[in-house]
Design a protein around this motif. Structure first.
Motif, mmCIF file in Angstrom:
data_model
loop_
_atom_site.group_PDB
_atom_site.id
_atom_site.type_symbol
_atom_site.label_atom_id
_atom_site.label_comp_id
_atom_site.label_asym_id
_atom_site.label_seq_id
_atom_site.Cartn_x
_atom_site.Cartn_y
_atom_site.Cartn_z
ATOM 1 N N ALA A 129 -15.684 20.074 -3.759
ATOM 2 C CA ALA A 129 -14.965 18.693 -3.987
ATOM 3 C C ALA A 129 -15.018 18.431 -5.287
ATOM 4 N N THR A 130 -16.366 18.638 -5.956
ATOM 5 C CA THR A 130 -16.441 18.259 -7.502
ATOM 6 C C THR A 130 -15.651 18.954 -8.142
ATOM 7 N N GLY A 131 -15.332 20.287 -8.103
ATOM 8 C CA GLY A 131 -14.482 21.221 -8.787
ATOM 9 C C GLY A 131 -13.099 20.744 -8.737
ATOM 10 N N LEU A 132 -12.743 20.270 -7.556
ATOM 11 C CA LEU A 132 -11.101 19.763 -7.451
ATOM 12 C C LEU A 132 -11.250 18.606 -8.059
ATOM 13 N N PHE A 133 -12.202 17.888 -8.106
ATOM 14 C CA PHE A 133 -12.030 16.611 -8.571
ATOM 15 C C PHE A 133 -11.583 16.693 -10.178
ATOM 16 N N VAL A 134 -12.665 17.517 -10.934
ATOM 17 C CA VAL A 134 -12.570 17.746 -12.346
ATOM 18 C C VAL A 134 -11.059 18.464 -12.577
ATOM 19 N N GLY A 153 -14.349 23.873 -12.002
ATOM 20 C CA GLY A 153 -13.132 23.059 -11.991
ATOM 21 C C GLY A 153 -12.247 23.263 -13.547
ATOM 22 N N ALA A 154 -13.379 22.833 -14.266
ATOM 23 C CA ALA A 154 -12.918 22.972 -15.575
ATOM 24 C C ALA A 154 -12.322 24.592 -16.065
ATOM 25 N N LEU A 155 -13.013 25.407 -15.701
ATOM 26 C CA LEU A 155 -12.878 26.747 -16.273
ATOM 27 C C LEU A 155 -11.552 27.286 -15.463
ATOM 28 N N ILE A 156 -11.088 26.827 -14.399
ATOM 29 C CA ILE A 156 -10.047 26.866 -13.671
ATOM 30 C C ILE A 156 -8.726 26.067 -14.278
ATOM 31 N N LEU A 157 -8.979 24.845 -14.737
ATOM 32 C CA LEU A 157 -8.173 24.428 -15.419
ATOM 33 C C LEU A 157 -7.806 24.848 -16.920
ATOM 34 N N TRP A 158 -8.670 25.417 -17.588
ATOM 35 C CA TRP A 158 -8.531 26.313 -18.702
ATOM 36 C C TRP A 158 -7.598 27.328 -18.224
ATOM 37 N N GLY A 159 -7.686 28.154 -17.277
ATOM 38 C CA GLY A 159 -6.926 29.354 -16.793
ATOM 39 C C GLY A 159 -5.501 28.935 -16.453
ATOM 40 N N CYS A 160 -5.436 27.548 -15.869
ATOM 41 C CA CYS A 160 -4.068 27.165 -15.707
ATOM 42 C C CYS A 160 -3.375 26.753 -16.954
ATOM 43 N N SER A 161 -4.115 26.266 -17.850
ATOM 44 C CA SER A 161 -3.439 26.019 -19.181
ATOM 45 C C SER A 161 -3.312 26.589 -20.246
ATOM 46 N N ALA A 162 -4.154 27.832 -20.290
ATOM 47 C CA ALA A 162 -4.517 28.523 -21.456
ATOM 48 C C ALA A 162 -2.962 29.089 -22.534
ATOM 49 N N SER A 163 -1.852 29.071 -21.576
ATOM 50 C CA SER A 163 -0.732 29.452 -22.199
ATOM 51 C C SER A 163 -0.069 28.448 -23.126
ATOM 52 N N LEU A 164 -0.897 27.065 -23.086
ATOM 53 C CA LEU A 164 -0.168 26.213 -23.942
ATOM 54 C C LEU A 164 -0.618 26.518 -25.471
ATOM 55 N N THR A 165 -1.750 27.232 -25.736
ATOM 56 C CA THR A 165 -2.283 27.322 -27.116
ATOM 57 C C THR A 165 -1.967 28.683 -27.485
ATOM 58 N N GLN A 166 -1.393 29.771 -26.577
ATOM 59 C CA GLN A 166 -1.239 31.146 -26.896
ATOM 60 C C GLN A 166 -0.482 31.385 -28.092
ATOM 61 N N ASN A 167 0.646 30.622 -28.562
ATOM 62 C CA ASN A 167 1.432 30.685 -29.834
ATOM 63 C C ASN A 167 1.076 29.895 -30.843
ATOM 64 N N CYS A 168 -0.081 29.132 -30.984
ATOM 65 C CA CYS A 168 -0.549 28.343 -31.773
ATOM 66 C C CYS A 168 -0.850 29.180 -33.098
ATOM 67 N N GLY A 169 -0.497 28.931 -34.218
ATOM 68 C CA GLY A 169 -0.561 29.827 -35.651
ATOM 69 C C GLY A 169 0.377 30.811 -35.629
ATOM 70 N N ASN A 170 1.093 30.907 -34.773
ATOM 71 C CA ASN A 170 2.317 32.004 -34.622
ATOM 72 C C ASN A 170 3.613 31.643 -35.427
ATOM 73 N N ALA A 215 -21.633 15.187 -14.226
ATOM 74 C CA ALA A 215 -21.026 16.435 -13.925
ATOM 75 C C ALA A 215 -19.812 16.747 -14.361
ATOM 76 N N ARG A 216 -18.952 15.581 -14.456
ATOM 77 C CA ARG A 216 -17.338 15.717 -14.878
ATOM 78 C C ARG A 216 -17.648 15.866 -16.396
ATOM 79 N N ALA A 217 -18.652 15.144 -16.923
ATOM 80 C CA ALA A 217 -18.748 15.277 -18.551
ATOM 81 C C ALA A 217 -19.193 16.578 -18.807
ATOM 82 N N LEU A 218 -20.005 17.154 -18.167
ATOM 83 C CA LEU A 218 -20.626 18.445 -18.314
ATOM 84 C C LEU A 218 -19.663 19.660 -18.322
#
Length: 312
Positions: free
Chosen positions: A19-24, A106-123, A224-227
């Motif tokens: 539940a906490t993972g899904l909340f974050v 939850g935060a780790l999965i969110l990073w995986g879901c959104s990682a492509s947003l920065t893949q071309n930064c600096g390109n 937990a949400r902050a951590l």
């Protein structure tokens, strides 16, 4: 409601983790999806979107996991339950650990879901289609070594530039107090009329807290949400442990304890003493049952001995 006896329910522990993972993932996901987190053009619409994301996530997951674990999803809530003897300390400890690990996941999965947003930064050779999203994502995600970490810091909490640590501490404590007192008076109080609507009231409390706190601190009110996002940002090379980070791991405990004390001595006086007496009566009853069992076993042994002597 979880038992007050020291009997850890691992299904409930896993429920808190999930539940906490899904909340974050949901709440911080809204912050990232708004593409405004930390940007100068932060608008009222973005604020409402983020507040609704966290509030609706709490309501939804409280309904989904309330019958499994109580749907705490917040160490500050668990602390209040332990203080009021609604939960034993051992179970409370496992709850907090599960919540923190779940928030990290939850935060780790969110990073995986959104990682492509920065893949071309600096390109510099990236096509125009690549920048269909605001380019502020690159600036908001830049790391000290010139690279790019998780997009928008995954909505990690940070004290605003014009907000002092003392003000941040106070507003976080008050926000947590609103949440905890709502939980206790709507979901725990014996005279509450909320019943199955309690998760809605709790979600509204989270929504209200975010509407007020986000511009000041990003609205933690949940260690937990902050951590979770802070740890994942560190894994991605982005240091979000900036000024006032300690506020998110101290103020919620204070707000939680103040709410628990208000509930214990103002809104539900005598409840803690009654619960303590009930627990004491239970223990006494178990002792008496044990004595009766012992006496019965001794009597049986005597009878067996007499039977053996007669046969002899």
């Amino acid at each position: 409601m979880p038992s007050t006896r020291s009997n850890v329910d691992w299904r409930a522990i896993f429920g808190e983790f999930l539940a906490t993972g899904l909340f974050v993932w949901a709440g911080c996901g809204v912050a990232v999806a708004s593409s405004r987190w930390g940007a100068e053009n932060f608008t009222a619409a973005d604020l409402v979107a983020i507040a609704l994301g966290f509030g609706l996530a709490i309501t939804t997951l409280a309904y989904a996991f309330g019958h499994i674990s109580g749907g705490h999803m917040n160490p500050a809530v668990t602390l209040a339950f332990v203080w009021l003897r609604l939960m034993d300390w051992m179970t409370g400890l496992f709850y907090v650990l599960a919540q923190c690990v779940g928030a990290w996941m939850g935060a780790l999965i969110l990073w995986g879901c959104s990682a492509s947003l920065t893949q071309n930064c600096g390109n510099e050779n990236a096509s125009a289609e690549t920048w269909s999203l605001p380019t502020s994502v690159c600036e908001a995600s830049r790391t000290p070594d010139g690279g790019y970490g998780p997009p928008y810091g995954l909505g990690a909490n940070q004290v605003a530039e014009r907000v002092t640590n003392a003000c941040a501490f106070l507003i976080e404590a008050v926000g947590t107090f609103i949440l905890i007192i709502t939980v206790l008076n709507s979901a725990v109080h014996r005279k509450s009329e909320a019943k199955n609507a309690a998760p809605i009231a709790i979600g509204w409390a989270v929504l209200i807290a975010h509407l007020v706190l986000v511009p000041f601190t990003g609205c933690g009110i949940n260690p937990a949400r902050a951590l979770g996002p802070l740890v994942v940002n560190s894994m991605g090379g982005s240091n979000r442990w900036t000024r006032g980070w300690w506020v998110y791991f101290t103020a919620p405990w204070v707000g939680s304890l103040l709410a628990a004390l208000a509930y214990q001595y103002v809104f539900m006086p005598g409840e803690a003493e009654r619960r303590k007496k009930d627990d004491g009566d239970k223990v006494q009853g178990d002792l008496e049952d044990g004595r009766r069992d012992t006496s019965s076993n001794v009597e049986d042994m005597k009878n067996e001995t007499m039977d053996d002597e007669i046969e002899t």
